[in-house]
Write an enzyme that holds these catalytic residues in place. Structure first.
Site, short mmCIF file in Angstrom:
data_model
loop_
_atom_site.label_atom_id
_atom_site.label_comp_id
_atom_site.label_asym_id
_atom_site.label_seq_id
_atom_site.Cartn_x
_atom_site.Cartn_y
_atom_site.Cartn_z
N ARG A 114 8.95 39.69 73.30
CA ARG A 114 10.01 38.76 72.95
C ARG A 114 10.83 39.36 71.82
O ARG A 114 10.28 39.81 70.83
CB ARG A 114 9.44 37.41 72.55
CG ARG A 114 10.46 36.35 72.81
CD ARG A 114 10.05 35.02 72.33
NE ARG A 114 9.24 34.26 73.25
CZ ARG A 114 8.13 33.66 72.86
NH1 ARG A 114 7.69 33.77 71.65
NH2 ARG A 114 7.47 32.93 73.72
N LYS B 206 10.47 21.09 72.51
CA LYS B 206 11.62 21.71 71.83
C LYS B 206 12.82 21.78 72.76
O LYS B 206 13.97 21.66 72.33
CB LYS B 206 11.25 23.11 71.34
CG LYS B 206 10.29 23.11 70.16
CD LYS B 206 11.04 22.77 68.87
CE LYS B 206 10.14 22.94 67.66
NZ LYS B 206 10.84 22.59 66.41
N ARG C 261 6.29 42.09 69.47
CA ARG C 261 6.90 40.91 68.86
C ARG C 261 7.91 41.43 67.83
O ARG C 261 7.82 42.59 67.40
CB ARG C 261 5.86 40.06 68.12
CG ARG C 261 4.87 39.35 69.01
CD ARG C 261 5.50 38.23 69.80
NE ARG C 261 4.50 37.49 70.57
CZ ARG C 261 4.01 37.87 71.75
NH1 ARG C 261 4.44 38.98 72.30
NH2 ARG C 261 3.12 37.14 72.37
N TYR D 250 4.73 22.10 73.24
CA TYR D 250 5.64 22.64 72.22
C TYR D 250 6.95 23.10 72.87
O TYR D 250 8.03 22.67 72.48
CB TYR D 250 4.95 23.80 71.51
CG TYR D 250 5.75 24.42 70.38
CD1 TYR D 250 5.90 23.75 69.17
CD2 TYR D 250 6.33 25.67 70.53
CE1 TYR D 250 6.62 24.33 68.13
CE2 TYR D 250 7.05 26.25 69.49
CZ TYR D 250 7.19 25.58 68.29
OH TYR D 250 7.90 26.15 67.27
N ASN E 102 -2.90 36.11 60.52
CA ASN E 102 -4.23 36.46 61.03
C ASN E 102 -4.67 37.84 60.54
O ASN E 102 -5.75 37.99 59.98
CB ASN E 102 -4.18 36.58 62.57
CG ASN E 102 -4.76 35.37 63.25
OD1 ASN E 102 -5.08 34.39 62.60
ND2 ASN E 102 -4.88 35.45 64.55
N GLN F 296 1.67 44.69 73.75
CA GLN F 296 2.70 43.64 73.78
C GLN F 296 3.45 43.67 72.44
O GLN F 296 2.86 43.95 71.40
CB GLN F 296 2.10 42.25 74.08
CG GLN F 296 1.24 41.61 73.03
CD GLN F 296 -0.21 42.07 73.08
OE1 GLN F 296 -0.51 43.20 73.42
NE2 GLN F 296 -1.12 41.19 72.68
N1 LIG Z 1 7.68 30.00 61.66
C1 LIG Z 1 8.16 30.40 62.81
O1 LIG Z 1 8.00 31.57 63.16
C2 LIG Z 1 8.92 29.46 63.71
C3 LIG Z 1 9.39 29.97 64.93
C4 LIG Z 1 10.10 29.12 65.77
C5 LIG Z 1 10.36 27.83 65.39
N2 LIG Z 1 9.90 27.36 64.21
C6 LIG Z 1 10.18 25.95 63.89
O2 LIG Z 1 10.50 25.80 62.53
C7 LIG Z 1 9.96 24.57 62.04
C8 LIG Z 1 9.10 24.83 60.82
O3 LIG Z 1 8.04 25.71 61.20
P1 LIG Z 1 6.99 26.27 60.14
O4 LIG Z 1 6.65 27.63 60.54
O5 LIG Z 1 7.46 26.01 58.77
O6 LIG Z 1 5.73 25.37 60.51
P2 LIG Z 1 4.79 24.44 59.58
O7 LIG Z 1 3.72 23.93 60.46
O8 LIG Z 1 4.42 25.18 58.34
O9 LIG Z 1 5.79 23.28 59.16
C9 LIG Z 1 5.99 22.12 59.90
C10 LIG Z 1 6.03 20.96 58.92
O10 LIG Z 1 6.27 19.75 59.67
C11 LIG Z 1 5.37 18.75 59.25
N3 LIG Z 1 5.16 17.83 60.36
C12 LIG Z 1 4.54 18.06 61.55
N4 LIG Z 1 4.56 16.96 62.32
C13 LIG Z 1 5.23 16.01 61.61
C14 LIG Z 1 5.57 14.66 61.85
N5 LIG Z 1 5.23 14.05 63.00
N6 LIG Z 1 6.23 13.97 60.89
C15 LIG Z 1 6.57 14.55 59.72
N7 LIG Z 1 6.27 15.84 59.43
C16 LIG Z 1 5.61 16.56 60.37
C17 LIG Z 1 4.11 19.52 58.87
O11 LIG Z 1 3.25 18.80 58.02
C18 LIG Z 1 4.71 20.75 58.20
O12 LIG Z 1 4.95 20.53 56.83
C19 LIG Z 1 9.20 23.92 63.20
O13 LIG Z 1 10.00 22.96 63.81
C20 LIG Z 1 8.96 25.08 64.13
O14 LIG Z 1 8.88 24.66 65.48
C21 LIG Z 1 9.17 28.14 63.37
#
Ligand SMILES: NC(=O)c1ccc[n+]([C@@H]2O[C@H](COP(=O)([O-])OP(=O)(O)OC[C@H]3O[C@@H](n4cnc5c(N)ncnc54)[C@H](O)[C@@H]3O)[C@@H](O)[C@H]2O)c1
Length: 308
Positions: free
Chosen positions: A274, A147, A209, A143, A188, A207
């Site tokens: 963080r 990223k 957050r 991950y 959770n 810790q």
């Molecule tokens: N929620 C957080 O706290 C957080 C923090 C940092 C970064 N992000 C980033 O924000 C974005 C959204 O996160 P989220 O919390 O909504 O997570 P989430 O898992 O709810 O959403 C991710 C979405 O992407 C889709 N997906 C995954 N792999 C895919 C693929 N190969 N092709 C098409 N669709 C795909 C999933 O089905 C899902 O709908 C992500 O990129 C995540 O890395 C989120």
């Protein structure tokens, strides 16, 4: 505008689609439903300005759009570690496909990057200029490094091909539509408290957050996309810090649960602390989180009470 949202059926993506349709845009949501689901889009399915497409971002796609928000990627450790090779592919090939499309149709393209690019940080709070402290071969690396590589691609397409990019680094965000079993601490604790199960705190719970409510985060996305002062990266998150033990106690109080707090060993590579430095977002986006933790927790608890 016509706007593509990859990962639009997920937690953040579905809130973003809601907001964009509300603002009068035409939205195409592309998702492979790995962690997202149609229930998150109930209010949008059938809307004349909303389209849902089942597609995997590792395969190329073409849409005539003005804006692309790239959110596709599982975001919680159990989900991204389920198939780590696929996770890296999603980040890297998803970025290449979004950037290739943006170049072709001259769209502005937004990357949902993450505070995980800072790894287990040696600097607190983390400003955008900090390069991070990331283990390249650990369980979280698929991950974190995926990223980081996506950010590299965004900046190379920007420098080499003049693609109009926007990159944000998202810190922990919570709210309704989080996946109930995704292992993230807020969901959770709430799920455990509502089910009357013990709340698992890793280590001694000291810790910290920071947690940003989803509505604040989406406001940050929209402001970042539409400003022209910076391409980023810009940190988005809530700088208020809470210990895991403090959060567990707050959830117990708000749910009026009789659950107990139990301690388990810290997972490998778990960052101790963080916290975002959001000075840049304050200055350029005139943005800062508004929803206090107690209020956000109440709304999230109400959602989980309904869905569980
Ligand atoms: N929620 C957080 O706290 C957080 C923090 C940092 C970064 N992000 C980033 O924000 C974005 C959204 O996160 P989220 O919390 O909504 O997570 P989430 O898992 O709810 O959403 C991710 C979405 O992407 C889709 N997906 C995954 N792999 C895919 C693929 N190969 N092709 C098409 N669709 C795909 C999933 O089905 C899902 O709908 C992500 O990129 C995540 O890395 C989120």
């Amino acid at each position: 505008m016509r706007i593509l949202v990859t990962g639009g059926a997920g937690f953040l993506g579905s809130h973003l689609c809601d907001r964009l349709v509300q603002n009068g845009h035409d939205v195409v949501c592309l998702d492979n439903f790995f962690t997202g689901n149609k229930a998150n889009l109930t209010g949008l399915l059938g809307h004349p300005r909303f389209e849902l497409v089942r597609h995997d971002v590792i395969d190329p796609f073409k849409y005539e759009v003005d804006r692309i928000f790239n959110l596709a990627c599982p975001a919680s450790p159990p989900h991204y570690q389920y198939n780590p090779i696929k996770t890296t592919k999603t980040s890297v090939m998803g970025a290449i496909n979004c950037l290739g499309l943006a170049k072709r149709v001259k769209a502005r393209v937004f990357q949902a990057s993450t505070s995980e690019v800072y790894g287990d940080p040696a600097v607190h709070p983390q400003p955008e200029s900090y390069w991070g402290n990331v283990n390249p071969i650990g369980r979280r690396s698929c991950y974190d490094e995926g990223k980081r590589c996506a950010e590299t691609l965004f900046f190379d397409y920007h420098r080499e091909n003049k693609v109009d990019i926007r990159v944000v680094r998202i810190f922990n965000t919570y709210g309704p539509r989080m996946h109930p079993n995704d292992g993230r601490v807020v969901s959770n604790f709430i799920v455990q408290a509502l089910r009357g199960e013990d709340l698992t705190v890793y280590g001694n719970g000291a810790q910290t957050r920071s947690f940003c409510y989803v509505d604040d985060m989406i406001e940050g996305f929209v402001r970042m996309m539409e400003q022209t002062e910076t391409v980023g990266p810009v940190n988005l998150g809530n700088p208020g810090e809470f210990t895991m033990l403090g959060l567990a106690e707050a959830v117990l109080k708000l749910t009026r649960s009789k659950s107990k707090i139990v301690h388990q060993p810290l997972p490998v590579d778990d960052p101790r602390q963080r916290r975002p430095d959001i000075a840049l977002a304050r200055k350029v986006l005139k943005w800062q989180p508004k929803v206090p933790l107690t209020e956000g927790l109440k709304r999230t608890i109400a959602y989980f009470r309904k869905t569980l």
